[in-house]
Design a protein around this motif. Structure first.
Motif, PDB file in Angstrom:
ATOM      1  N   LEU A 316      41.511  21.386  82.455  1.00 40.08           N
ATOM      2  CA  LEU A 316      41.944  22.759  82.215  1.00 40.08           C
ATOM      3  C   LEU A 316      40.879  23.560  81.470  1.00 40.08           C
ATOM      4  O   LEU A 316      40.758  24.769  81.676  1.00 40.08           O
ATOM      5  N   TRP A 320      39.470  26.928  82.951  1.00 39.85           N
ATOM      6  CA  TRP A 320      39.551  28.117  82.099  1.00 39.85           C
ATOM      7  C   TRP A 320      38.191  28.798  81.981  1.00 39.85           C
ATOM      8  O   TRP A 320      38.090  30.031  82.054  1.00 39.85           O
ATOM      9  N   LEU A 359      50.451  21.262  78.530  1.00 36.01           N
ATOM     10  CA  LEU A 359      49.403  21.284  79.547  1.00 36.01           C
ATOM     11  C   LEU A 359      48.015  21.132  78.928  1.00 36.01           C
ATOM     12  O   LEU A 359      47.146  20.457  79.478  1.00 36.01           O
TER      13      LEU A 359
END
Length: 370
Positions: A316, A320, A359
């Motif tokens: 992530l 990102w 998450l």
């Protein structure tokens, strides 16, 4: 029991509608940040810089220094430090930019040499009837001219955008000073506008938490990245690589973009290794030593210094950074992680978006145990 089949489709349609609205809202926000980047980027960048440097301003104010003067001193020292670093790196960087055509030629020769070695090995293993004579096209090097000519449009583009960059830098400096000087007043006005005492306490707590945790995060990461840059400088100096200070500073800067930055520097050091050394083993030693240092930093030093609180899922994190790189370019990649940390701190301290925290977590077992 008969009404259940009629109710279930209505519920499913409602959930699908809510999901579609969330996706549309997310897309609207992303496109707003993308198309308004020339307006929003200086503001957010100045706010982050002011957030990082506000403890230094408070320290000077505690020493009886007037806040306008303290803000000016901190901002001036920051500009002088960045300017001094740029002045040290300007000549080595310019030298390597001038050596780009030579770099392309040498890389092409290295590739051709390895290809000829493989071809000779292959030819020695084939019968004479299977060997084909070399043609003139095999001796050409289209990569050399391609890399050399593609560098000229890049210089033209950089020259055209210089004025815009200077205006944006001046805007960031002015906004940072104003944030340092009047940010506290703005916060007090926001708290004063809150309707209840509970909301006022939450606003003050949120600002203090973000300021403390982000300042600590940036200080720790800056110290770690600086140590990585120093180690890279020392090791490359021992190996005999030219301009080790340039690569050490690049290691410090690019490591603010985890995973992506070290990957880019590894590619650069691989090219530098083939330029500096004739032997493939010596050439590959240059990126190899940096990879060893980066693995020690990312897997041992950083987790021990920051703990699990700032540990985030690598997949992530990279996604990102790609998103913010698409929105705001290289600056977006560098400020993506501080923005992500801000969101995680807000979500964790005020018990909102619990799925967001799950998450982001790099360790799923922690949440299962809870």
């Amino acid at each position: 029991m008969e009404p259940l089949p009629a109710r279930q489709p209505v519920r499913v349609r409602r959930l699908n509608t809510e999901l579609a609205l969330k996706i549309l809202t997310l897309l609207a926000v992303l496109y707003t940040f993308y198309f308004a980047r020339s307006l929003l980027l200086p503001i957010i960048l100045a706010a982050l810089i002011a957030l990082f440097t506000s403890p230094a301003v408070r320290f000077l104010v505690g020493l009886k220094c007037p806040k306008p003067l303290a803000s000016l001193v901190v901002l001036t020292m920051l500009i002088i430090g960045i300017g001094y670093a740029v002045s040290l790196l300007y000549n080595p960087a310019a030298t390597w930019l001038e050596r780009l055509p030579l770099l392309s030629n040498k890389l092409a020769l290295q590739v051709d040499g390895m290809a000829e070695s493989l071809e000779s090995l292959k030819s020695s293993m084939l019968p004479d009837s299977a060997k084909a004579p070399a043609t003139a096209e095999d001796e050409e090097h289209p990569l050399e001219s391609a890399i050399g000519t593609s560098f000229l449009p890049l210089l033209s583009m950089l020259a055209q955008t210089t004025a815009i960059v200077l205006v944006q830098l001046a805007t960031v400096v002015i906004l940072t000073y104003l944030f340092l000087l009047f940010g506290g007043t703005l916060l007090r006005n926001i708290v004063r506008a809150a309707s209840t005492l509970h909301e006022k306490k939450n606003l003050v707590k949120m600002y203090q938490t973000i300021e403390h945790d982000i300042s600590r995060y940036v200080l720790v990461i800056t110290a770690i990245n600086t140590l990585l840059g120093v180690a890279t400088f020392l090791v490359l100096s021992m190996i005999g690589v030219a301009d080790p200070l340039l690569w050490g500073v690049l290691a410090t800067i690019l490591n603010f973009a985890p995973y992506l930055g070290p990957f880019v520097l590894t590619l650069l050091l691989t090219a530098v290794g083939f330029v500096e050394f004739q032997s493939p083993g010596q050439a590959l030693l240059v990126p190899a030593v940096f990879l060893v240092l980066n693995v020690i930093e990312s897997q041992l030093v950083t987790p021990m210094a920051l703990g699990k609180r700032f540990n985030m899922n690598p997949l992530l994190v990279v996604i990102w950074m790609f998103i913010w790189g698409w929105i705001w370019g290289a600056v977006g990649v560098l400020i993506a992680i501080p923005l992500l940390v801000c969101l995680k701190i807000i979500a964790s301290h005020f018990e909102i978006l619990s799925y967001w925290i799950i998450l982001l977590s790099a360790d799923s077992e922690t949440h299962h145990s809870k």
